[in-house]
Design a protein around this motif. Structure first.
Motif, PDB file in Angstrom:
ATOM      1  N   VAL A 114     -76.128  12.084   6.723  1.00 31.84           N
ATOM      2  CA  VAL A 114     -76.258  10.670   6.396  1.00 31.84           C
ATOM      3  C   VAL A 114     -75.524  10.404   5.083  1.00 31.84           C
ATOM      4  O   VAL A 114     -75.228  11.319   4.321  1.00 31.84           O
ATOM      5  CB  VAL A 114     -77.739  10.258   6.268  1.00 31.84           C
ATOM      6  CG1 VAL A 114     -78.453  10.375   7.606  1.00 31.84           C
ATOM      7  CG2 VAL A 114     -78.449  11.100   5.211  1.00 31.84           C
ATOM      8  N   GLU A 115     -75.253   9.132   4.840  1.00 34.30           N
ATOM      9  CA  GLU A 115     -74.543   8.747   3.623  1.00 34.30           C
ATOM     10  C   GLU A 115     -75.506   8.126   2.628  1.00 34.30           C
ATOM     11  O   GLU A 115     -76.143   7.107   2.910  1.00 34.30           O
ATOM     12  CB  GLU A 115     -73.413   7.766   3.938  1.00 34.30           C
ATOM     13  CG  GLU A 115     -72.558   7.421   2.719  1.00 34.30           C
ATOM     14  CD  GLU A 115     -71.380   6.552   3.066  1.00 34.30           C
ATOM     15  OE1 GLU A 115     -71.022   5.696   2.245  1.00 34.30           O
ATOM     16  OE2 GLU A 115     -70.814   6.726   4.173  1.00 34.30           O
ATOM     17  N   MET A 116     -75.585   8.744   1.458  1.00 29.68           N
ATOM     18  CA  MET A 116     -76.435   8.244   0.390  1.00 29.68           C
ATOM     19  C   MET A 116     -75.658   7.219  -0.438  1.00 29.68           C
ATOM     20  O   MET A 116     -74.632   6.703  -0.011  1.00 29.68           O
ATOM     21  CB  MET A 116     -76.920   9.410  -0.469  1.00 29.68           C
ATOM     22  CG  MET A 116     -77.654  10.486   0.329  1.00 29.68           C
ATOM     23  SD  MET A 116     -78.327  11.797  -0.691  1.00 29.68           S
ATOM     24  CE  MET A 116     -79.701  10.945  -1.484  1.00 29.68           C
ATOM     25  N   ARG A 117     -76.147   6.933  -1.630  1.00 25.62           N
ATOM     26  CA  ARG A 117     -75.435   6.016  -2.528  1.00 25.62           C
ATOM     27  C   ARG A 117     -74.099   6.615  -2.948  1.00 25.62           C
ATOM     28  O   ARG A 117     -73.920   7.822  -2.983  1.00 25.62           O
ATOM     29  CB  ARG A 117     -76.266   5.752  -3.776  1.00 25.62           C
ATOM     30  CG  ARG A 117     -77.528   4.955  -3.582  1.00 25.62           C
ATOM     31  CD  ARG A 117     -78.209   4.714  -4.917  1.00 25.62           C
ATOM     32  NE  ARG A 117     -77.389   3.872  -5.791  1.00 25.62           N
ATOM     33  CZ  ARG A 117     -77.389   3.951  -7.114  1.00 25.62           C
ATOM     34  NH1 ARG A 117     -78.123   4.877  -7.732  1.00 25.62           N
ATOM     35  NH2 ARG A 117     -76.644   3.151  -7.840  1.00 25.62           N
ATOM     36  N   ASN A 118     -73.167   5.737  -3.262  1.00 26.32           N
ATOM     37  CA  ASN A 118     -71.862   6.128  -3.798  1.00 26.32           C
ATOM     38  C   ASN A 118     -71.076   7.049  -2.869  1.00 26.32           C
ATOM     39  O   ASN A 118     -70.268   7.861  -3.336  1.00 26.32           O
ATOM     40  CB  ASN A 118     -72.034   6.788  -5.175  1.00 26.32           C
ATOM     41  CG  ASN A 118     -72.758   5.886  -6.164  1.00 26.32           C
ATOM     42  OD1 ASN A 118     -72.509   4.681  -6.197  1.00 26.32           O
ATOM     43  ND2 ASN A 118     -73.661   6.452  -6.948  1.00 26.32           N
ATOM     44  N   GLY A 119     -71.356   6.945  -1.569  1.00 27.71           N
ATOM     45  CA  GLY A 119     -70.583   7.710  -0.608  1.00 27.71           C
ATOM     46  C   GLY A 119     -70.946   9.172  -0.491  1.00 27.71           C
ATOM     47  O   GLY A 119     -70.254   9.934   0.193  1.00 27.71           O
ATOM     48  N   VAL A 120     -72.026   9.609  -1.128  1.00 20.45           N
ATOM     49  CA  VAL A 120     -72.446  11.011  -1.058  1.00 20.45           C
ATOM     50  C   VAL A 120     -73.012  11.299   0.330  1.00 20.45           C
ATOM     51  O   VAL A 120     -73.900  10.583   0.811  1.00 20.45           O
ATOM     52  CB  VAL A 120     -73.500  11.318  -2.131  1.00 20.45           C
ATOM     53  CG1 VAL A 120     -74.053  12.732  -1.969  1.00 20.45           C
ATOM     54  CG2 VAL A 120     -72.897  11.132  -3.523  1.00 20.45           C
ATOM     55  N   VAL A 121     -72.507  12.336   0.968  1.00 22.02           N
ATOM     56  CA  VAL A 121     -72.975  12.722   2.304  1.00 22.02           C
ATOM     57  C   VAL A 121     -73.955  13.881   2.163  1.00 22.02           C
ATOM     58  O   VAL A 121     -73.700  14.841   1.434  1.00 22.02           O
ATOM     59  CB  VAL A 121     -71.792  13.115   3.204  1.00 22.02           C
ATOM     60  CG1 VAL A 121     -72.285  13.621   4.557  1.00 22.02           C
ATOM     61  CG2 VAL A 121     -70.853  11.926   3.380  1.00 22.02           C
ATOM     62  N   GLU A 122     -75.076  13.788   2.863  1.00 24.01           N
ATOM     63  CA  GLU A 122     -76.131  14.798   2.745  1.00 24.01           C
ATOM     64  C   GLU A 122     -76.752  15.082   4.102  1.00 24.01           C
ATOM     65  O   GLU A 122     -76.785  14.205   4.983  1.00 24.01           O
ATOM     66  CB  GLU A 122     -77.204  14.295   1.771  1.00 24.01           C
ATOM     67  CG  GLU A 122     -78.325  15.271   1.480  1.00 24.01           C
ATOM     68  CD  GLU A 122     -77.843  16.562   0.840  1.00 24.01           C
ATOM     69  OE1 GLU A 122     -77.308  17.404   1.611  1.00 24.01           O
ATOM     70  OE2 GLU A 122     -78.005  16.740  -0.368  1.00 24.01           O
ATOM     71  N   ARG A 123     -77.204  16.317   4.284  1.00 22.28           N
ATOM     72  CA  ARG A 123     -77.954  16.676   5.490  1.00 22.28           C
ATOM     73  C   ARG A 123     -79.350  16.087   5.418  1.00 22.28           C
ATOM     74  O   ARG A 123     -79.960  16.025   4.341  1.00 22.28           O
ATOM     75  CB  ARG A 123     -78.063  18.195   5.595  1.00 22.28           C
ATOM     76  CG  ARG A 123     -76.813  18.917   6.026  1.00 22.28           C
ATOM     77  CD  ARG A 123     -76.999  20.418   5.886  1.00 22.28           C
ATOM     78  NE  ARG A 123     -78.182  20.898   6.574  1.00 22.28           N
ATOM     79  CZ  ARG A 123     -78.174  21.828   7.522  1.00 22.28           C
ATOM     80  NH1 ARG A 123     -77.021  22.369   7.899  1.00 22.28           N
ATOM     81  NH2 ARG A 123     -79.274  22.222   8.085  1.00 22.28           N
ATOM     82  N   ALA A 124     -79.866  15.668   6.567  1.00 23.53           N
ATOM     83  CA  ALA A 124     -81.197  15.071   6.601  1.00 23.53           C
ATOM     84  C   ALA A 124     -82.262  16.048   6.120  1.00 23.53           C
ATOM     85  O   ALA A 124     -83.246  15.643   5.485  1.00 23.53           O
ATOM     86  CB  ALA A 124     -81.523  14.583   8.013  1.00 23.53           C
ATOM     87  N   ASP A 125     -82.081  17.344   6.397  1.00 27.45           N
ATOM     88  CA  ASP A 125     -83.120  18.293   6.002  1.00 27.45           C
ATOM     89  C   ASP A 125     -83.099  18.600   4.505  1.00 27.45           C
ATOM     90  O   ASP A 125     -83.972  19.309   4.012  1.00 27.45           O
ATOM     91  CB  ASP A 125     -83.042  19.588   6.823  1.00 27.45           C
ATOM     92  CG  ASP A 125     -81.709  20.292   6.724  1.00 27.45           C
ATOM     93  OD1 ASP A 125     -80.835  19.851   5.940  1.00 27.45           O
ATOM     94  OD2 ASP A 125     -81.507  21.293   7.437  1.00 27.45           O
ATOM     95  N   ARG A 126     -82.145  18.037   3.770  1.00 26.74           N
ATOM     96  CA  ARG A 126     -82.145  18.181   2.322  1.00 26.74           C
ATOM     97  C   ARG A 126     -82.730  16.950   1.626  1.00 26.74           C
ATOM     98  O   ARG A 126     -82.901  16.956   0.396  1.00 26.74           O
ATOM     99  CB  ARG A 126     -80.732  18.451   1.806  1.00 26.74           C
ATOM    100  CG  ARG A 126     -80.227  19.853   2.134  1.00 26.74           C
ATOM    101  CD  ARG A 126     -78.912  20.132   1.426  1.00 26.74           C
ATOM    102  NE  ARG A 126     -79.021  19.981  -0.013  1.00 26.74           N
ATOM    103  CZ  ARG A 126     -79.423  20.939  -0.841  1.00 26.74           C
ATOM    104  NH1 ARG A 126     -79.770  22.126  -0.360  1.00 26.74           N
ATOM    105  NH2 ARG A 126     -79.483  20.725  -2.134  1.00 26.74           N
ATOM    106  N   LEU A 127     -83.058  15.915   2.374  1.00 21.08           N
ATOM    107  CA  LEU A 127     -83.615  14.720   1.760  1.00 21.08           C
ATOM    108  C   LEU A 127     -84.963  14.956   1.079  1.00 21.08           C
ATOM    109  O   LEU A 127     -85.228  14.364   0.022  1.00 21.08           O
ATOM    110  CB  LEU A 127     -83.720  13.597   2.795  1.00 21.08           C
ATOM    111  CG  LEU A 127     -82.367  13.090   3.330  1.00 21.08           C
ATOM    112  CD1 LEU A 127     -82.598  12.006   4.375  1.00 21.08           C
ATOM    113  CD2 LEU A 127     -81.474  12.576   2.208  1.00 21.08           C
ATOM    114  N   PRO A 128     -85.855  15.807   1.616  1.00 22.08           N
ATOM    115  CA  PRO A 128     -87.079  16.103   0.857  1.00 22.08           C
ATOM    116  C   PRO A 128     -86.794  16.726  -0.504  1.00 22.08           C
ATOM    117  O   PRO A 128     -87.485  16.416  -1.487  1.00 22.08           O
ATOM    118  CB  PRO A 128     -87.840  17.064   1.781  1.00 22.08           C
ATOM    119  CG  PRO A 128     -87.398  16.666   3.144  1.00 22.08           C
ATOM    120  CD  PRO A 128     -85.933  16.346   2.990  1.00 22.08           C
ATOM    121  N   LEU A 129     -85.789  17.591  -0.605  1.00 19.16           N
ATOM    122  CA  LEU A 129     -85.434  18.163  -1.900  1.00 19.16           C
ATOM    123  C   LEU A 129     -84.913  17.080  -2.838  1.00 19.16           C
ATOM    124  O   LEU A 129     -85.187  17.107  -4.045  1.00 19.16           O
ATOM    125  CB  LEU A 129     -84.388  19.259  -1.718  1.00 19.16           C
ATOM    126  CG  LEU A 129     -84.880  20.570  -1.108  1.00 19.16           C
ATOM    127  CD1 LEU A 129     -83.707  21.495  -0.804  1.00 19.16           C
ATOM    128  CD2 LEU A 129     -85.876  21.260  -2.036  1.00 19.16           C
TER     129      LEU A 129
END
Length: 243
Positions: free
Chosen positions: A123-138
């Motif tokens: 998924v895309e976070m703020r400022n275009g940062v792309v992250e895996r969904a399973d890292r969102l809890p961290l």
């Protein structure tokens, strides 16, 4: 960015525990204390609490995106995000607590509803940062723990759980500042024998070795400490770019 899958259930539980600690601590304040300055420039404690609640909602948006495959931004836009924080910062303590509790429960429920086969979705976070969904809890854990410190109510860096400090240092060195053009090549060493490298590629030169307690390294890297307990081989500590 590493693709190593974290322990999702453990991280969701850690977020819940950290949120409960925060709620207990904030419940000891009063309405006047909420309006007082936090340790963050230009933000009261009310701003910090409002940000934490709205951040939980924003991460629910991303978890929903990962679950449904329907693109959903964290925030409508930067201006709306900032306006929502300003709006909610002035609320009395009871409203802050209710919002923080409800938004935290919403995050936990959304995380637990994410199917295992969707946790690697990006998924895309703020400022275009792309992250895996399973890292969102961290990501959420970092928000809760570090902003708890920012409230300035006695929860200091040295009270952070050791597991969180280690995980956040791994994130900062392995993701946030890895290859960063404005940070020299660094090797960070802690008393437990761990060594982490970050910053620009060394290009044949040895990295600058910085040694000290893990909590002091975390404070320095996140702008929450001057690095007084750290030593840098061959000179002064470099300036760390803003997060």
């Amino acid at each position: 960015m590493t693709d190593t899958a974290p322990d999702f259930a453990h991280d969701v539980a850690a977020v819940h525990e950290a949120t409960e600690r925060l709620l207990t601590a904030v419940a000891g304040l009063d309405d006047a204390a909420v309006t007082e300055p936090s340790l963050l420039p230009d933000w009261t404690r009310g701003h910090v609490l409002a940000h934490l609640s709205r951040n939980a909602d924003a991460l629910v948006n991303l978890l929903t995106w990962a679950r449904t495959d329907v693109p959903t931004p964290m925030y409508a836009d930067a201006a709306t995000r900032d306006a929502d924080i300003r709006r909610d910062a002035v609320r009395p303590l009871a409203a802050q607590l209710d919002d923080l509790r409800e938004s935290g429960e919403g995050f936990t429920a959304a995380a637990r509803a994410l199917p295992a086969d969707r946790r690697g979705f990006r998924v895309e976070m703020r400022n275009g940062v792309v992250e895996r969904a399973d890292r969102l809890p961290l990501r959420r854990l970092g928000e809760v723990e570090l902003h708890h410190v920012d409230l300035g109510i006695g929860y200091t860096l040295d009270r952070l759980p050791a597991a969180f400090v280690a995980a956040e240092l791994d994130f900062l060195t392995g993701v946030k500042f890895a290859g960063h053009a404005k940070l020299p090549a660094l090797e960070l060493r802690t008393a437990d024998g761990r060594s982490r490298r970050t910053g620009r590629a060394a290009e044949g030169a040895a990295p600058l070795v910085v040694t000290g307690p893990a909590t002091a390294l975390l404070g320095w890297l996140t702008g929450r400490g001057e690095g007084d307990e750290l030593t840098a081989d061959g000179g002064a500590l470099p300036v760390v770019p803003p997060l």
